[in-house]
Design a protein around this motif. Structure first.
Motif, PDB file in Angstrom:
ATOM      1  N   LEU A 119      -5.269   2.246  -2.426  1.00 36.32           N
ATOM      2  CA  LEU A 119      -5.322   1.176  -1.493  1.00 36.32           C
ATOM      3  C   LEU A 119      -4.205   0.186  -1.516  1.00 36.32           C
ATOM      4  O   LEU A 119      -3.772  -0.421  -0.531  1.00 36.32           O
ATOM      5  CB  LEU A 119      -6.441   0.492  -2.006  1.00 36.32           C
ATOM      6  N   LEU A 120      -3.685   0.101  -2.646  1.00 34.20           N
ATOM      7  CA  LEU A 120      -2.436  -0.783  -2.844  1.00 34.20           C
ATOM      8  C   LEU A 120      -1.454  -0.266  -2.026  1.00 34.20           C
ATOM      9  O   LEU A 120      -0.542  -0.811  -1.398  1.00 34.20           O
ATOM     10  CB  LEU A 120      -2.253  -0.938  -4.379  1.00 34.20           C
ATOM     11  N   ARG A 121      -1.092   1.017  -2.204  1.00 29.74           N
ATOM     12  CA  ARG A 121      -0.057   1.892  -1.341  1.00 29.74           C
ATOM     13  C   ARG A 121      -0.218   1.612   0.069  1.00 29.74           C
ATOM     14  O   ARG A 121       0.774   1.250   0.949  1.00 29.74           O
ATOM     15  CB  ARG A 121      -0.107   3.237  -1.523  1.00 29.74           C
ATOM     16  N   ILE A 122      -1.438   1.460   0.492  1.00 28.61           N
ATOM     17  CA  ILE A 122      -1.719   1.297   1.958  1.00 28.61           C
ATOM     18  C   ILE A 122      -1.167   0.062   2.539  1.00 28.61           C
ATOM     19  O   ILE A 122      -0.719  -0.389   3.454  1.00 28.61           O
ATOM     20  CB  ILE A 122      -3.164   1.647   2.319  1.00 28.61           C
ATOM     21  N   VAL A 123      -1.714  -0.925   1.544  1.00 28.72           N
ATOM     22  CA  VAL A 123      -1.536  -2.354   2.135  1.00 28.72           C
ATOM     23  C   VAL A 123      -0.104  -2.827   1.881  1.00 28.72           C
ATOM     24  O   VAL A 123       0.561  -3.522   2.643  1.00 28.72           O
ATOM     25  CB  VAL A 123      -2.179  -3.215   0.909  1.00 28.72           C
ATOM     26  N   GLY A 136       2.753  -0.467   2.178  1.00 29.36           N
ATOM     27  CA  GLY A 136       3.331   0.552   2.571  1.00 29.36           C
ATOM     28  C   GLY A 136       4.246   1.194   1.676  1.00 29.36           C
ATOM     29  O   GLY A 136       5.365   1.385   1.888  1.00 29.36           O
ATOM     30  N   GLY A 137       3.799   1.244   0.515  1.00 29.14           N
ATOM     31  CA  GLY A 137       4.518   1.987  -0.537  1.00 29.14           C
ATOM     32  C   GLY A 137       4.115   1.365  -2.058  1.00 29.14           C
ATOM     33  O   GLY A 137       3.243   0.758  -2.002  1.00 29.14           O
ATOM     34  N   GLU A 138       5.237   1.824  -3.133  1.00 27.66           N
ATOM     35  CA  GLU A 138       4.419   1.261  -4.368  1.00 27.66           C
ATOM     36  C   GLU A 138       4.900  -0.429  -4.347  1.00 27.66           C
ATOM     37  O   GLU A 138       4.099  -0.950  -5.247  1.00 27.66           O
ATOM     38  CB  GLU A 138       5.617   2.055  -5.337  1.00 27.66           C
ATOM     39  N   ASP A 139       5.837  -0.633  -3.980  1.00 31.98           N
ATOM     40  CA  ASP A 139       6.297  -2.084  -3.981  1.00 31.98           C
ATOM     41  C   ASP A 139       6.223  -2.947  -2.634  1.00 31.98           C
ATOM     42  O   ASP A 139       6.080  -2.192  -1.753  1.00 31.98           O
ATOM     43  CB  ASP A 139       7.823  -2.184  -4.485  1.00 31.98           C
ATOM     44  N   VAL A 140       6.212  -4.220  -2.932  1.00 33.42           N
ATOM     45  CA  VAL A 140       6.512  -5.066  -1.874  1.00 33.42           C
ATOM     46  C   VAL A 140       7.880  -4.893  -1.064  1.00 33.42           C
ATOM     47  O   VAL A 140       8.986  -5.253  -1.957  1.00 33.42           O
ATOM     48  CB  VAL A 140       6.366  -6.549  -1.999  1.00 33.42           C
ATOM     49  N   THR A 141       8.200  -4.493  -0.023  1.00 30.77           N
ATOM     50  CA  THR A 141       9.382  -4.140   0.530  1.00 30.77           C
ATOM     51  C   THR A 141       9.362  -4.517   2.137  1.00 30.77           C
ATOM     52  O   THR A 141       8.248  -5.043   2.351  1.00 30.77           O
ATOM     53  CB  THR A 141       9.650  -2.735   0.422  1.00 30.77           C
ATOM     54  N   GLY A 181      -0.284 -11.339  -5.701  1.00 34.90           N
ATOM     55  CA  GLY A 181      -1.866 -11.128  -4.952  1.00 34.90           C
ATOM     56  C   GLY A 181      -2.146  -9.796  -4.842  1.00 34.90           C
ATOM     57  O   GLY A 181      -3.170  -9.652  -4.861  1.00 34.90           O
ATOM     58  N   THR A 182      -0.966  -8.966  -4.290  1.00 33.41           N
ATOM     59  CA  THR A 182      -1.646  -7.693  -3.884  1.00 33.41           C
ATOM     60  C   THR A 182      -1.956  -6.680  -4.780  1.00 33.41           C
ATOM     61  O   THR A 182      -2.814  -5.886  -4.864  1.00 33.41           O
ATOM     62  CB  THR A 182      -0.353  -7.073  -2.904  1.00 33.41           C
ATOM     63  N   GLU A 183      -1.276  -7.030  -6.228  1.00 36.42           N
ATOM     64  CA  GLU A 183      -1.516  -6.125  -7.309  1.00 36.42           C
ATOM     65  C   GLU A 183      -2.735  -6.134  -7.740  1.00 36.42           C
ATOM     66  O   GLU A 183      -3.256  -5.195  -8.373  1.00 36.42           O
ATOM     67  CB  GLU A 183      -0.535  -7.060  -8.563  1.00 36.42           C
ATOM     68  N   ILE A 184      -3.835  -7.280  -7.432  1.00 33.64           N
ATOM     69  CA  ILE A 184      -5.255  -7.481  -7.852  1.00 33.64           C
ATOM     70  C   ILE A 184      -5.774  -6.140  -7.217  1.00 33.64           C
ATOM     71  O   ILE A 184      -6.901  -5.687  -7.969  1.00 33.64           O
ATOM     72  CB  ILE A 184      -5.829  -8.701  -7.255  1.00 33.64           C
ATOM     73  N   ALA A 189       6.881  -5.448   7.574  1.00 33.56           N
ATOM     74  CA  ALA A 189       6.499  -4.994   8.875  1.00 33.56           C
ATOM     75  C   ALA A 189       4.904  -4.881   8.825  1.00 33.56           C
ATOM     76  O   ALA A 189       4.506  -5.212  10.079  1.00 33.56           O
ATOM     77  CB  ALA A 189       7.151  -3.473   9.040  1.00 33.56           C
ATOM     78  N   ARG A 190       4.147  -4.722   8.034  1.00 41.19           N
ATOM     79  CA  ARG A 190       2.666  -4.421   8.230  1.00 41.19           C
ATOM     80  C   ARG A 190       2.212  -5.637   8.218  1.00 41.19           C
ATOM     81  O   ARG A 190       1.205  -5.957   9.134  1.00 41.19           O
ATOM     82  CB  ARG A 190       2.081  -3.876   6.863  1.00 41.19           C
ATOM     83  N   PHE A 191       2.622  -6.624   7.527  1.00 39.92           N
ATOM     84  CA  PHE A 191       2.022  -8.024   7.428  1.00 39.92           C
ATOM     85  C   PHE A 191       2.202  -8.704   8.576  1.00 39.92           C
ATOM     86  O   PHE A 191       1.430  -9.425   9.362  1.00 39.92           O
ATOM     87  CB  PHE A 191       2.528  -8.932   6.410  1.00 39.92           C
ATOM     88  N   PHE A 192       3.377  -8.273   9.454  1.00 42.64           N
ATOM     89  CA  PHE A 192       3.873  -8.867  10.776  1.00 42.64           C
ATOM     90  C   PHE A 192       3.022  -8.576  11.823  1.00 42.64           C
ATOM     91  O   PHE A 192       2.273  -9.408  12.468  1.00 42.64           O
ATOM     92  CB  PHE A 192       5.273  -8.564  11.006  1.00 42.64           C
ATOM     93  N   GLY A 193       2.629  -7.147  11.627  1.00 47.39           N
ATOM     94  CA  GLY A 193       1.694  -6.802  12.772  1.00 47.39           C
ATOM     95  C   GLY A 193       0.478  -7.290  12.526  1.00 47.39           C
ATOM     96  O   GLY A 193      -0.109  -7.409  13.645  1.00 47.39           O
ATOM     97  N   LEU A 194       0.084  -7.419  11.445  1.00 44.53           N
ATOM     98  CA  LEU A 194      -1.270  -8.138  11.162  1.00 44.53           C
ATOM     99  C   LEU A 194      -1.244  -9.408  11.792  1.00 44.53           C
ATOM    100  O   LEU A 194      -2.260  -9.684  12.490  1.00 44.53           O
ATOM    101  CB  LEU A 194      -1.584  -7.871   9.648  1.00 44.53           C
TER     102      LEU A 194
END
Ligand code: HEM
Ligand code: HEM
Length: 360
Positions: free
Chosen positions: A170-174, A176-181, A156-159, A186-191
């Motif tokens: 933008l992808l790196r910001i979403v 929080g780095g190159e990959d889903v880690t 989903g985020t790759e798009i 942590a970002r998604f949780f805060g969101l």
């Protein structure tokens, strides 16, 4: 009212004018006609959102965000915490029902033309609520940190990466780095548990405030009816009791789904494992996902995925602004084109969703 009760009431009334508020509320009415059924779905969306807040806060008591703890804590919730499995199952089912209700509410408001003047901003705030409901769904989905969620989020985020120039950043910001880690988690949780509830509550407040001030829209055909032919029912208690009855029915459906079809947890995410076959996003993203999949690699020198993204963004903005360009309905004329556009959008979404399930 007894002596003490009356004194108490007067004390408040002197300060906060509650008598005039009660007076205002007691005159609230709802137009009554053959399409009145569509007045219920906003209330259903609201009810399901309240369930999300309550069950979400309960989940927070045991949920521990982290690559090494998210999955384990959800496992603890569903196996050790008393009724934890039920709370999680309700949160997951209610999320899906809420998004379904919001879609039904939006299309019903669209086809009944309830967005027309003076309710333009009710429509716009509503549209934002839809976008934030989808973001709630997308961010929540990753939180159990299981295999399906991990790969769906990756895909989903790759798009975002397909956007020229700024996509990679933008992808790196979403993520929080190159990959889903764990950083993404942590970002998604805060969101999910802080930022979205905050923004959503403010917009919801505005949405409901506008509706309170203006009351429910009347069907466009009523403009030609003499006033004595127009029927209304009191909001208190007639409409509210109907609302409550429906909420009770929804609660029952929710309980049946949550108990008899408890939400699965699956395997823990393993970033190094190959992606399992048939990774798909949640059903409410499928029409967009399937469109992107069917597009050729290049459309008019633009990368197919980005082209699709562009079309959805422009279409979304036009949809959000419909009260401002549908001037014909505004002036009291019938606008068939609006119905055809709505029908096209609805059929397109349904077809692509079904294709998303049947095609691999
Ligand atoms: C979580 C999301 C939402 C909640 C909780 C919500 C809640 C409500 C409620 C309680 C009402 C009054 C009763 C009714 O008409 O059903 C309402 C009316 C309305 N909503 Fe929403 N809504 C949401 C999303 C949306 C969306 C996505 C749109 C459109 C894009 C929208 C547009 C409207 C409009 C135009 C009205 C006025 C209807 C009329 O006066 O007849 N809402 N909403
Ligand atoms: C204040 C409001 C909310 C809070 C505090 C909250 C909290 C949480 C927490 C702690 C989790 C992780 C536990 C778990 O995965 O079972 C979770 C998961 C989830 N949430 Fe929420 N949530 C809220 C609202 C919402 C809303 C409005 C939606 C959707 C429209 C939603 C959709 C989801 C989904 C789909 C999951 C994944 C469920 C799963 O597979 O376990 N949440 N939420």
């Amino acid at each position: 009212m007894g002596g003490l009760g009356e004194k108490f009431f007067n004390w408040f009334d002197e300060r906060y004018k509650i008598r005039s508020f009660i007076e205002f509320m007691s005159h609230k009415t709802v137009p009554w006609h053959r399409h009145s059924i569509w007045y219920y779905f906003g209330g259903v969306s609201l009810f399901l959102f309240i369930i999300q807040v309550v069950t979400g806060i309960l989940l927070l008591l045991y949920y521990r965000v982290g690559e090494d703890s998210s999955y384990e804590s959800v496992q603890f919730i569903v196996s050790k915490v008393k009724f934890g499995w039920l709370i999680r199952s309700i949160h997951s089912w209610s999320a899906n029902l809420m998004i379904l209700a919001v879609f039904i509410h939006m299309f019903s408001v669209y086809f009944t033309k309830a967005y027309r003047k003076p309710r333009e901003l009710t429509w716009v705030t509503g549209f934002l609520l839809l976008i934030f409901s989808l973001t709630f769904g997308f961010s929540g989905y990753l939180l159990p940190w299981n295999e399906l969620a991990f790969f769906a989020t990756k895909v989903g985020t790759e798009i975002i990466g397909s956007i020229p120039v700024i996509g990679k950043e933008l992808l790196r910001i979403v993520r929080g780095g190159e990959d889903v880690t764990g950083a993404t988690l942590a970002r998604f949780f805060g969101l999910h548990v802080a930022i979205l509830p905050g923004i959503f509550t403010v917009i919801l407040f505005l949405h409901l405030l506008f509706i309170q001030i203006q009351g429910m829209s009347e069907p466009p055909e009523w403009e030609k009816l003499p006033p004595e032919k127009r029927k209304y029912i009191p909001f208190f208690p007639n409409f509210l009791l109907r609302d409550l009855l429906l909420w009770l029915i929804i609660l029952n459906i929710l309980a049946i789904l949550a108990v008899f079809f408890p939400w699965e947890l699956g395997k823990k995410a393993d970033p190094f494992a190959p992606a399992p076959a048939g990774i798909k996003p949640e059903w409410y993203f499928l029409f967009m996902y399937q469109t992107l999949k069917l597009l050729p690699a290049k459309v008019l020198f633009i990368e197919g995925e980005f082209f699709g993204l562009l079309i959805f963004t422009v279409a979304g903005i036009l949809w959000m602004l419909v009260p401002f360009w549908d001037v014909k309905t505004d002036k009291g004329y019938r606008n068939r084109l609006i119905n055809y556009i709505g029908l096209f959008v609805l059929i397109y979404m349904l077809t692509m969703t079904i294709l998303g399930y049947v095609l691999d």
